[in-house]
Structure formats: structure tokens, C-alpha cells
Motif scaffolding. Sequence first.
Motif, short mmCIF file in Angstrom:
data_model
loop_
_atom_site.label_atom_id
_atom_site.label_comp_id
_atom_site.label_asym_id
_atom_site.label_seq_id
_atom_site.Cartn_x
_atom_site.Cartn_y
_atom_site.Cartn_z
N ASP A 30 74.78 97.28 64.27
CA ASP A 30 74.46 96.06 63.52
C ASP A 30 75.56 95.76 62.50
O ASP A 30 76.02 94.63 62.36
CB ASP A 30 73.11 96.23 62.81
CG ASP A 30 72.84 95.07 61.88
OD1 ASP A 30 72.73 93.93 62.38
OD2 ASP A 30 72.79 95.27 60.64
N TRP A 31 76.03 96.82 61.83
CA TRP A 31 77.08 96.66 60.82
C TRP A 31 78.37 96.12 61.46
O TRP A 31 79.04 95.25 60.92
CB TRP A 31 77.34 98.01 60.15
CG TRP A 31 78.46 98.01 59.15
CD1 TRP A 31 78.43 97.57 57.86
CD2 TRP A 31 79.80 98.46 59.38
NE1 TRP A 31 79.66 97.72 57.27
CE2 TRP A 31 80.52 98.27 58.19
CE3 TRP A 31 80.46 99.00 60.49
CZ2 TRP A 31 81.87 98.61 58.06
CZ3 TRP A 31 81.80 99.34 60.36
CH2 TRP A 31 82.49 99.15 59.16
N ARG A 32 78.65 96.60 62.65
CA ARG A 32 79.86 96.15 63.35
C ARG A 32 79.76 94.71 63.82
O ARG A 32 80.77 94.09 64.15
CB ARG A 32 80.12 97.06 64.56
CG ARG A 32 80.75 98.40 64.20
CD ARG A 32 80.96 99.24 65.43
NE ARG A 32 81.78 100.43 65.14
CZ ARG A 32 82.00 101.40 66.03
NH1 ARG A 32 81.48 101.33 67.25
NH2 ARG A 32 82.74 102.45 65.70
N SER A 33 78.54 94.18 63.85
CA SER A 33 78.37 92.81 64.33
C SER A 33 78.51 91.79 63.21
O SER A 33 78.39 90.59 63.44
CB SER A 33 76.99 92.66 64.98
OG SER A 33 76.87 93.57 66.05
N ARG A 34 78.76 92.29 62.00
CA ARG A 34 78.85 91.38 60.85
C ARG A 34 80.29 91.02 60.51
O ARG A 34 81.20 91.85 60.66
CB ARG A 34 78.23 92.04 59.61
CG ARG A 34 76.76 92.32 59.70
CD ARG A 34 76.29 92.85 58.32
NE ARG A 34 75.22 93.81 58.52
CZ ARG A 34 75.09 94.92 57.80
NH1 ARG A 34 75.98 95.23 56.87
NH2 ARG A 34 74.08 95.74 58.03
N PRO A 35 80.47 89.81 59.99
CA PRO A 35 81.77 89.48 59.42
C PRO A 35 81.98 90.32 58.16
O PRO A 35 81.05 90.49 57.37
CB PRO A 35 81.65 87.99 59.06
CG PRO A 35 80.38 87.52 59.65
CD PRO A 35 79.50 88.69 59.88
N GLU A 73 81.16 96.70 75.41
CA GLU A 73 79.78 97.07 75.09
C GLU A 73 79.70 97.95 73.84
O GLU A 73 78.62 98.27 73.36
CB GLU A 73 79.13 97.78 76.29
CG GLU A 73 79.68 99.17 76.58
CD GLU A 73 81.05 99.18 77.27
OE1 GLU A 73 81.74 98.13 77.30
OE2 GLU A 73 81.45 100.27 77.77
N ILE A 74 80.87 98.32 73.30
CA ILE A 74 80.90 99.21 72.13
C ILE A 74 81.44 98.49 70.89
O ILE A 74 80.93 98.64 69.79
CB ILE A 74 81.74 100.47 72.43
CG1 ILE A 74 81.01 101.30 73.51
CG2 ILE A 74 81.99 101.29 71.18
CD1 ILE A 74 81.77 102.50 74.01
N ILE A 75 82.50 97.71 71.10
CA ILE A 75 83.13 97.00 69.98
C ILE A 75 82.76 95.52 70.05
O ILE A 75 83.29 94.78 70.89
CB ILE A 75 84.66 97.15 70.02
CG1 ILE A 75 85.05 98.63 69.99
CG2 ILE A 75 85.31 96.41 68.85
CD1 ILE A 75 84.56 99.40 68.77
N PRO A 76 81.84 95.07 69.18
CA PRO A 76 81.45 93.65 69.19
C PRO A 76 82.62 92.74 68.81
O PRO A 76 83.57 93.18 68.15
CB PRO A 76 80.36 93.57 68.11
CG PRO A 76 79.92 94.98 67.86
CD PRO A 76 81.11 95.83 68.15
N GLU A 77 82.52 91.50 69.23
CA GLU A 77 83.57 90.52 68.94
C GLU A 77 83.83 90.43 67.43
O GLU A 77 84.97 90.20 67.00
CB GLU A 77 83.14 89.15 69.50
CG GLU A 77 84.26 88.16 69.61
CD GLU A 77 83.79 86.87 70.31
OE1 GLU A 77 82.61 86.80 70.70
OE2 GLU A 77 84.63 85.95 70.44
#
Lengths: 257, 257
Positions: free
Chosen positions: B155-160, B188-192
Motif C-alpha cells: 500500500d505504501w508503495r502505491s502512494r505518491p 506485480e511487485i513494483i507499482p507504477e
Amino acid sequence: MKTRLDSFTIAVDGEGLSGTLLQPVTAYPGVLFVHGWGGSQQHDLARARDAAALGCACLTFDLRGHEATARHRETVTRADNLTDLVAAYDWFASQRHVDAASIAVVGISYGGYLATLLSTVRPVRWLALRAPALYKDEGWTLPKCELNGDPRLRDWRSRPLHWEANRALRACASFRGDVLLVASERDEIIPEAVIDNYRAACAHARSLTVRVIAGADHALSTKTMRHAYTGLLLNWLTEMIAGARSDAFSEAAPHDA
Amino acid sequence: MKTRLDSFTIAVDGEGLSGTLLQPVTAYPGVLFVHGWGGSQQHDLARARDAAALGCACLTFDLRGHEATARHRETVTRADNLTDLVAAYDWFASQRHVDAASIAVVGISYGGYLATLLSTVRPVRWLALRAPALYKDEGWTLPKCELNGDPRLRDWRSRPLHWEANRALRACASFRGDVLLVASERDEIIPEAVIDNYRAACAHARSLTVRVIAGADHALSTKTMRHAYTGLLLNWLTEMIAGARSDAFSEAAPHDA
């Protein structure tokens, strides 16, 4: 360019990290520049620097009858200058950092003519000819100066010639490497027929790249013309050398994992 | 690549031909490859061979917790692996044929994250990040394994994130060299968002090249995907190294004569 692959252990915090060092072996493709009649190695020095920047070893030199040996200008023959070129080639190919199996010869006008002849007696992988001159086979041991005194030379140069009819064209016909042929659109010394004769003679070259510098005269008298030639030569050398490097690797490289 | 220019006299028929030999100096740009978590130096070996073919010295190595030191897998920390990378860099930069002022670091995933951190403590001229991972600054000395156990990581990685909010992003924000950022379209591991955060953080890079490998997963599981990445990396390295070589020559080269 081949590489040496060595395994090492890198110490850190009392541990050993397994590492692999890959280095190009210190043998560069060689580029031998041959100036034209009345020219000098100075003409190619900037180009040689550019070629060296591509990872080549380069040699420029003054043919007999020029610069320091200008006193021989009236007497030096094609035979003498071919001997000069062979001597320069042998000296160059024997240098530790030169890959003798990957030598390009870049000749201008008379130097291009000599370059084709060199390819019959020494291994030449790449042959670049800018406005290559063409001479009758007769008078091989006459002073080079006298050849241009022949009033029929210009007319002879304007004729289509079969490759078997001339020594330089025979050299091109037997050449199996890559060829760059650069013509000046408005060459007042080398008629289009000479370029056409060379082009046709290079029938068995591994690759042939023919270019014409628009509006250019024989000597490339403007900076724009000279830069156009430099660009053509450097692009071609880049393609040839990159191709040679990937060839050298095609066997060595494992499948991408 | 700089050149050495030497003048020679080539003997022929009792005469001396004046010659100039130009050779690249034997110091190559360096390319240091950093594999991802769970990977090994084997993954980059073919790429390293290709890069060496461009005239680079390359180093691949195994991070602690992998291969020969796999026994440390559960305990090794980011601090340990950054220490490994610094040790590998220092060993590499000290090699005779490596130009310590021209080192590229090519990191994948966790290796990309570490590569950004390396740039804050060692000179890095070129930085190539493929699917770079991002981690919270907290728990710097926790075993790396535990970081991925954090259920909130995804979830943290999906945030700006603003560059000031993260150590790796701060490293990118202070990086002044050239950056290649390669993303997998279907990672599938590193979100955009992670790629976007890195991209935004590289605001002061000398140049930024961002590419997305269409349809690719994080690991580049097909040969087609891996070749796409290799092509992107090699093209970029070619541009960077050629640029560096011409920079090195811009002063030295005289006007074309």
C-alpha cells in the motif's frame, strides 16, 4: 574487441563476495590513413582523433615525396609509395595495441588507389576510398608526377573500364572485406566514370557503402564538405567496428538468463 | 576514452616516414551491475559481455545473502548490502583499466534501490534503474527479508511520495548524472507509483531516459522481455559512453584541416 573474464573475491566484513570482472582486451581495431598526392598526414589527424574516440588505434603518416621527404617529389614512383604504405602497415600491425586482423585502410585520391593495391599484399578488413584516383598500369616505375602529365589521362579516366583491365580494379574485384566509396559530386579531377569503375569492381565486397558529397569538389575545399566526409567515415567505421565486436562476441556470450 | 598521441619515424628504403600513432588510453568506462533480491550476478553476465563489447569494463557480483553467502539470507540488512556495493565499487574503481570518473551503476529492483544510495557516497556518472524497489527508511538495520513481510509495504508503495520523504528518492534528487529508468508494464511487485516517485525525484539529473517494457512482469520472465531490456540498456550505454568520449575529445581535437 574481445574481453577477458576473470573471477575475483571481494572482501567485506570478513566475508568474500564472488565477483566477475569483464574487460576489453587491449587490442583495438586499427585505422590506417593514406593521404592524397600533395597532401599530408595533417589532413587526417582530426579524423584519426575521432576514430580513436570510437576505440580504434589510428596511424597517419606522410608518403615519400611529401613533407619531410618533399625533395623526392619529382622522382617518387607508385612503387615507392606502395612500399611506403606496406612499411607503414607492417609497423602499425606490429603495435601491441593493434588488432592486426581488424585493420581499416582509409585512402584519399592517390592514397585510395594505393590502399586498393595494399589489400592485395596485406590483410585489410575494411577499405574506405574517398575520390579514389585511377592510373594506367603502364609506367609503374615512372615518377608519379609524370603520370598526371599524360594529356590522355583525363580522357582515359572518363571511360568505363572492366575490372580485369586495371591493377587497382583487379584489387577491388578480389577484395572480400567491407568497402566505403565516397565521391565528390563536382570532382574536377576524378570523373564519375572512375567512381563507377571502382563501384563495379567491388562486386565481391562483403558490404558496399557508396556515398556522394553534394556539391563537393575533389579537395573538399569547404569545412562543410570536410565535415560531411568525416561524418560519413565515422558512421561507417562505427558500424563496421560495432559489427566486428558483436561478431567476436556471438560465440562467447551465453544465453541471457 | 582519451587517446595518447605519439610521433614515430617509420624506416623504408633508407628513408624515414613521419608517422603519428593515436591510441585510446587503456582506461575504460566502468559498468557495475547490481542484481535484485534473490538474484545473482549470473543474471547480468550476458549483458556485461555486451557492455564490455562496447568498450567498457564491467563488474558483476553477488550481494551478501546470495549464492556463496546464502546462509546470511535471513539476517542480511540493507546496511550490509550497501556496504557490499560500496566494497564492490571501491574494488572496481581501483582496477587499472577502469576510469573511476566514468562509472555506470546498473541496478535491478532491490539492486536499483541500493544503486541510488551508492550514488550518495561514491561518484556515479550514470545510473540505470530497472524496476527499482522502494523501502521505508525505518528499519534500516532490520534483516531485508523482514521488510517484505510488512503487510503495509504494498500500500505504501502505491502512494505518491515527495522526494524528501525517502532516502532513495533523496539520493535521486541530489543525483546530477544521467539516469535510465526502465519499468515493466505489468510489474506485480513494483507499482507504477514507485516508478513515478523515482521519475519525479530525478528532477536534477543531467539527462533522464524513461522506458516501459510492454507486457513485462517484474522478473522479465520471457526471453523477449529480457532482450527488450538488454536492448534498452545497451542503447543507453552506447549513447552515454559515446557522449563521454566526444566530451573528452572536444578540447583535444583540432579543427579539421
